[in-house]
Design a protein around this motif. Structure first.
Motif, mmCIF file in Angstrom:
data_model
loop_
_atom_site.group_PDB
_atom_site.id
_atom_site.type_symbol
_atom_site.label_atom_id
_atom_site.label_comp_id
_atom_site.label_asym_id
_atom_site.label_seq_id
_atom_site.Cartn_x
_atom_site.Cartn_y
_atom_site.Cartn_z
ATOM 1 N N THR A 1 0.814 -1.217 0.000
ATOM 2 C CA THR A 1 0.000 0.000 0.000
ATOM 3 C C THR A 1 0.845 1.264 0.000
ATOM 4 O OG1 THR A 1 -1.709 -1.191 1.228
ATOM 5 C CG2 THR A 1 -1.843 1.210 1.219
ATOM 6 N N LYS A 2 1.952 1.266 0.731
ATOM 7 C CA LYS A 2 2.800 2.466 0.785
ATOM 8 C C LYS A 2 3.359 2.817 -0.586
ATOM 9 C CE LYS A 2 4.198 2.243 5.656
ATOM 10 N NZ LYS A 2 5.335 2.133 6.604
ATOM 11 N N THR A 3 3.710 1.807 -1.363
ATOM 12 C CA THR A 3 4.226 2.064 -2.709
ATOM 13 C C THR A 3 3.130 2.648 -3.605
ATOM 14 O OG1 THR A 3 5.806 0.242 -2.477
ATOM 15 C CG2 THR A 3 5.294 0.981 -4.717
ATOM 16 N N LEU A 4 1.925 2.125 -3.484
ATOM 17 C CA LEU A 4 0.806 2.668 -4.265
ATOM 18 C C LEU A 4 0.531 4.118 -3.893
ATOM 19 C CD1 LEU A 4 -1.691 -0.361 -4.212
ATOM 20 C CD2 LEU A 4 -0.116 0.319 -6.045
ATOM 21 N N GLU A 5 0.699 4.453 -2.620
ATOM 22 C CA GLU A 5 0.502 5.837 -2.183
ATOM 23 C C GLU A 5 1.559 6.759 -2.771
ATOM 24 O OE1 GLU A 5 0.469 5.539 2.043
ATOM 25 O OE2 GLU A 5 -1.631 4.871 2.160
ATOM 26 N N MET B 1 4.101 -3.652 -12.742
ATOM 27 C CA MET B 1 4.365 -2.216 -12.739
ATOM 28 C C MET B 1 3.184 -1.447 -13.337
ATOM 29 S SD MET B 1 7.846 -0.442 -14.030
ATOM 30 C CE MET B 1 8.231 1.266 -13.643
ATOM 31 N N PHE B 2 2.651 -1.960 -14.430
ATOM 32 C CA PHE B 2 1.486 -1.326 -15.052
ATOM 33 C C PHE B 2 0.298 -1.340 -14.098
ATOM 34 C CE2 PHE B 2 -1.899 -0.679 -18.127
ATOM 35 C CZ PHE B 2 -1.318 0.146 -19.080
ATOM 36 N N SER B 3 0.137 -2.458 -13.396
ATOM 37 C CA SER B 3 -0.948 -2.567 -12.431
ATOM 38 C C SER B 3 -0.774 -1.572 -11.282
ATOM 39 C CB SER B 3 -1.007 -3.998 -11.889
ATOM 40 O OG SER B 3 -2.011 -4.133 -10.919
ATOM 41 N N LEU C 1 -7.315 0.603 -10.853
ATOM 42 C CA LEU C 1 -8.210 1.565 -10.193
ATOM 43 C C LEU C 1 -8.404 1.180 -8.735
ATOM 44 C CD1 LEU C 1 -10.782 1.895 -13.096
ATOM 45 C CD2 LEU C 1 -8.846 3.365 -12.592
ATOM 46 N N GLN C 2 -8.303 2.195 -7.875
ATOM 47 C CA GLN C 2 -8.373 1.973 -6.435
ATOM 48 C C GLN C 2 -9.664 2.487 -5.807
ATOM 49 O OE1 GLN C 2 -5.817 0.262 -4.934
ATOM 50 N NE2 GLN C 2 -4.979 0.075 -7.005
ATOM 51 N N GLY C 3 -10.529 3.086 -6.612
ATOM 52 C CA GLY C 3 -11.771 3.613 -6.070
ATOM 53 C C GLY C 3 -11.599 4.878 -5.256
ATOM 54 N N ASN C 4 -10.584 5.671 -5.594
ATOM 55 C CA ASN C 4 -10.368 6.930 -4.878
ATOM 56 C C ASN C 4 -10.221 8.093 -5.859
ATOM 57 O OD1 ASN C 4 -7.792 6.619 -5.962
ATOM 58 N ND2 ASN C 4 -6.912 5.840 -4.062
ATOM 59 N N THR D 1 -4.160 -6.515 -20.982
ATOM 60 C CA THR D 1 -4.482 -7.169 -19.710
ATOM 61 C C THR D 1 -5.357 -6.264 -18.857
ATOM 62 O OG1 THR D 1 -2.377 -8.370 -19.780
ATOM 63 C CG2 THR D 1 -3.490 -8.246 -17.651
ATOM 64 N N TRP D 2 -5.026 -4.972 -18.822
ATOM 65 C CA TRP D 2 -5.833 -3.999 -18.063
ATOM 66 C C TRP D 2 -7.276 -4.009 -18.566
ATOM 67 C CZ3 TRP D 2 -8.783 0.300 -18.984
ATOM 68 C CH2 TRP D 2 -9.023 1.171 -17.910
ATOM 69 N N LEU D 3 -7.462 -4.007 -19.883
ATOM 70 C CA LEU D 3 -8.815 -4.014 -20.456
ATOM 71 C C LEU D 3 -9.570 -5.288 -20.111
ATOM 72 C CD1 LEU D 3 -8.009 -2.505 -23.967
ATOM 73 C CD2 LEU D 3 -9.606 -1.527 -22.304
#
Length: 460
Positions: free
Chosen positions: A43-47, A95-97, A102-105, A136-138
């Motif tokens: 989570t910290k990296t995503l932030e 990395m793309f992910s 999407l995190q809903g924020n 893959t994202w799609l």
């Protein structure tokens, strides 16, 4: 990676984003190398990604960090290089992910904006690794966001810059996976309910050309997806076949309606005739259906997986019923012209249902068909499909036991041999009829057609 935040704060926005991408690459490489299953970014990296790449404010009182247009272009170039230079697909996908899942924020809007620009640039400069990640994202993202990305790409390559569609065309050879997902997204986006939701001519021409070159293109996602039941309900369909059938069936009436509206608004521009394009698309879709028996049998899915679902088909027949009613009530042209267009739409629907059922793409009974087509006016071909000799196509077309994983579960494992007709005494030149399996070798995929009194051909 949380400890690098203090070193990023003093940097300018572009330098901080570049440094974070560098550290993110190293972090994910180590994560994959550690063998942790599944590898998951913390989570910290995503932030950090949200703060220094997407510029979502971490503190309400802190001044917003924003890039100007030149800095944003430089960041996109850096990201393209980063994905191109990373040789391991697992690392690229993670990395793309981390950047775009999407995190809903509040940061999701920034994610979508940056994603659209990155994928558009990847198409322009031929960065296949990014297109593969975007495919893959799609496949994993809610369809609402998938169609948003598709609209950005259509705007960039079919609307804003004349002639740029040729660049988009090249993704067929460079990234077929992305191409398949792109077709699925645009077939979901454009439902022909309004002029805005009608596919642009350049897009239609490109998709027709793609399918004429390689009909299997629209099956790539299906062919490469393990069907474990984990596909999110809200995601795009496995194939764009349902959306393309909708285009072909509604086009004769929907395009006529839009043209009439443009004339009412005073437009005098000559619009090209899209009829032949939709006829070509319809034929290509039918050809894709006819590829399915062998593919479904190889996967052990013949009679078990419907690539066309009943709910969307019911929605299509409902839409078609409304279009037919509008054509009857508000037409300003000859009734003969209106009738011909209406019958063309109904013919295409009947042919799509007929060929889809015969080849295992649609699993339903005559009663199911009657229910969803009950509001439609009479059409000879549709009536024949609904009341003909076909009940459950998945059983009727099960191949012989040696070639079918489902034959042992099917009440009909082989086709019964028709009795040989005796030669008429007054016409000795007549030849007795052969047994059913060999009577029509040119139509192995749809043997029920041999008993119908009309030849199969698409409507034009």
């Amino acid at each position: 990676m949380g400890d690098i935040r203090q070193s990023l704060l003093p940097r300018d926005v572009l330098s901080a984003a570049k440094e974070l991408l560098y550290h993110l690459d190293i972090y994910i490489c180590n994560l994959v190398q550690s063998g942790r299953q599944p590898p998951q970014v913390d989570t910290k990296t995503l932030e950090l990604v949200e703060e220094f790449i997407l510029h979502a404010p971490k503190d309400r009182n802190a001044p917003p960090r924003r890039m100007n247009a030149l800095q944003e272009l430089q960041l996109l170039e850096i990201m393209c290089s980063c994905f191109q230079e990373q040789s391991r697909d697992t690392v690229r996908q993670l990395m793309f992910s981390a950047l775009f899942s999407l995190q809903g924020n509040q940061a999701d809007e920034s994610r979508m904006a940056l994603l659209g620009k990155l994928v558009s640039m990847a198409i322009a400069v031929g960065r296949v690794p990014i297109l593969e990640c975007a495919a893959t994202w799609l496949q994993r993202t809610h369809r609402v966001y998938c169609v948003r990305l598709a609209r950005v790409l259509v705007d960039d390559y079919c609307s804003l810059v004349p002639g740029s569609v040729s660049t988009l065309y090249n993704i067929q050879s460079s990234s077929p996976r992305f191409c398949c997902q792109f077709i699925t997204a645009v077939a979901t986006l454009y439902d022909l309910t309004s002029e805005e939701l009608t596919p642009p001519l350049e897009l239609l021409q490109m998709i027709v050309s793609w399918l004429q070159d390689d009909p299997r293109l629209v099956l790539i996602t299906f062919l490469n997806t393990p069907l474990s039941g984990s596909q999110p309900i809200s995601s795009l369909d496995l194939t764009p076949l349902g959306g393309l059938v909708r285009w072909c069936v509604k086009a004769p009436l929907a395009y006529r309606r839009d043209k009439k509206q443009s004339l009412t608004n005073g437009s005098s521009e000559c619009e090209p005739d899209v009829g032949p394009l939709f006829s070509a698309l319809h034929l290509s879709v039918l050809q894709v259906f006819m590829l399915l028996p062998n593919i479904l049998n190889e996967k052990g899915l013949f009679g078990r997986l419907a690539l066309l679902q009943m709910e969307p088909l019911a929605a299509l027949t409902s839409d078609l019923s409304r279009l037919l009613d509008q054509a009857d009530k508000h037409t300003h042209s000859s009734s003969t012209d209106t009738h011909a267009l209406s019958q063309l739409a109904l013919d295409r629907l009947a042919q799509a249902l007929q060929v889809a059922m015969a080849n295992g793409a649609l699993l339903c009974s005559r009663e199911d068909l009657r229910a969803i087509c009950s509001r439609l006016p009479h059409n000879n071909l549709l009536q024949l499909v609904m009341s003909g000799p076909v009940m459950y196509f998945n059983n009727i077309h099960t191949p012989p036991l040696a070639f079918s994983p489902h034959a042992s579960h099917s009440p009909i494992t082989t086709h019964p041999t028709h009795p040989t007709h005796p030669t008429h005494p007054t016409h000795p030149t007549h030849t007795p009829l052969a047994s059913h399996p060999s009577s029509h070798p040119q139509y192995p995929a749809q043997p029920f057609l041999s008993g119908m009194p009309f030849p199969f051909r698409p409507s034009h």
